[in-house]
Design a protein around this motif. Sequence first.
Motif, mmCIF file in Angstrom:
data_model
loop_
_atom_site.group_PDB
_atom_site.id
_atom_site.type_symbol
_atom_site.label_atom_id
_atom_site.label_comp_id
_atom_site.label_asym_id
_atom_site.label_seq_id
_atom_site.Cartn_x
_atom_site.Cartn_y
_atom_site.Cartn_z
ATOM 1 N N ASP A 46 3.359 20.582 14.335
ATOM 2 C CA ASP A 46 4.395 20.822 13.343
ATOM 3 C C ASP A 46 5.485 21.638 14.008
ATOM 4 O OD1 ASP A 46 4.426 20.513 10.065
ATOM 5 O OD2 ASP A 46 5.782 22.061 10.825
ATOM 6 N N ILE A 47 6.696 21.519 13.533
ATOM 7 C CA ILE A 47 7.828 22.243 14.094
ATOM 8 C C ILE A 47 7.832 23.714 13.665
ATOM 9 C CG2 ILE A 47 9.465 21.713 12.258
ATOM 10 C CD1 ILE A 47 11.528 21.180 14.560
ATOM 11 N N SER A 48 7.120 24.033 12.591
ATOM 12 C CA SER A 48 7.110 25.383 12.024
ATOM 13 C C SER A 48 5.932 26.200 12.558
ATOM 14 C CB SER A 48 7.026 25.312 10.498
ATOM 15 O OG SER A 48 6.732 26.582 9.961
ATOM 16 N N SER A 49 6.230 27.290 13.235
ATOM 17 C CA SER A 49 5.157 28.151 13.742
ATOM 18 C C SER A 49 4.348 28.759 12.594
ATOM 19 C CB SER A 49 5.729 29.251 14.633
ATOM 20 O OG SER A 49 6.631 30.062 13.912
ATOM 21 N N ARG A 50 5.002 29.079 11.496
ATOM 22 C CA ARG A 50 4.292 29.648 10.347
ATOM 23 C C ARG A 50 3.301 28.649 9.753
ATOM 24 N NH1 ARG A 50 1.218 32.815 8.192
ATOM 25 N NH2 ARG A 50 1.435 33.276 5.998
ATOM 26 N N LEU A 51 3.698 27.393 9.655
ATOM 27 C CA LEU A 51 2.781 26.381 9.129
ATOM 28 C C LEU A 51 1.615 26.143 10.080
ATOM 29 C CD1 LEU A 51 5.259 23.854 7.492
ATOM 30 C CD2 LEU A 51 3.695 25.443 6.348
ATOM 31 N N ALA A 67 -0.540 22.675 17.588
ATOM 32 C CA ALA A 67 0.569 23.097 18.455
ATOM 33 C C ALA A 67 1.885 23.017 17.718
ATOM 34 C CB ALA A 67 0.627 22.201 19.696
ATOM 35 N N ILE A 68 2.768 23.904 18.124
ATOM 36 C CA ILE A 68 4.149 23.853 17.621
ATOM 37 C C ILE A 68 4.879 22.823 18.476
ATOM 38 C CG2 ILE A 68 6.264 25.160 17.284
ATOM 39 C CD1 ILE A 68 4.358 27.693 17.345
ATOM 40 N N ALA A 69 5.431 21.816 17.832
ATOM 41 C CA ALA A 69 6.122 20.757 18.568
ATOM 42 C C ALA A 69 7.104 20.058 17.645
ATOM 43 C CB ALA A 69 5.121 19.750 19.127
ATOM 44 N N ASN A 70 8.119 19.487 18.261
ATOM 45 C CA ASN A 70 9.106 18.689 17.544
ATOM 46 C C ASN A 70 8.795 17.224 17.807
ATOM 47 O OD1 ASN A 70 11.362 17.319 16.645
ATOM 48 N ND2 ASN A 70 12.773 18.941 17.260
ATOM 49 N N ALA A 71 8.368 16.520 16.779
ATOM 50 C CA ALA A 71 7.962 15.120 16.938
ATOM 51 C C ALA A 71 9.110 14.207 17.367
ATOM 52 C CB ALA A 71 7.355 14.600 15.636
ATOM 53 N N LEU A 72 10.341 14.644 17.176
ATOM 54 C CA LEU A 72 11.471 13.825 17.600
ATOM 55 C C LEU A 72 11.615 13.789 19.119
ATOM 56 C CD1 LEU A 72 14.173 14.811 14.950
ATOM 57 C CD2 LEU A 72 12.818 12.710 15.077
ATOM 58 N N TYR A 73 11.097 14.814 19.777
ATOM 59 C CA TYR A 73 11.227 14.907 21.231
ATOM 60 C C TYR A 73 9.893 14.924 21.898
ATOM 61 C CZ TYR A 73 15.782 16.275 19.551
ATOM 62 O OH TYR A 73 16.977 16.323 18.886
#
Length: 73
Positions: A46-51, A67-73
């Motif tokens: 998910d892009i949100s560290s809190r989530l 893991a914190i990650a941006n699925a677009l990239y």
Amino acid sequence: GREVILAAVNHSGTFLDIGCANGLLLECLMQWASEQKIQLIPYGIDISSRLIELACQRLPDFTNNFAIANALY
């Protein structure tokens, strides 16, 4: 309504949730799958560290699988 996702799972293995938020869907899928004698190992990004923190709290045995990650990239 979410249980229909499990219809695509026919054996034990890993399950990746992209945009896993707080891990609720993964927790539910694991429970529903176990009722069918299927064991799922959850992974989530998910892009949100809190989530991601919340997902790790929800599924503490699998904290290394989030893991914190941006699925677009």
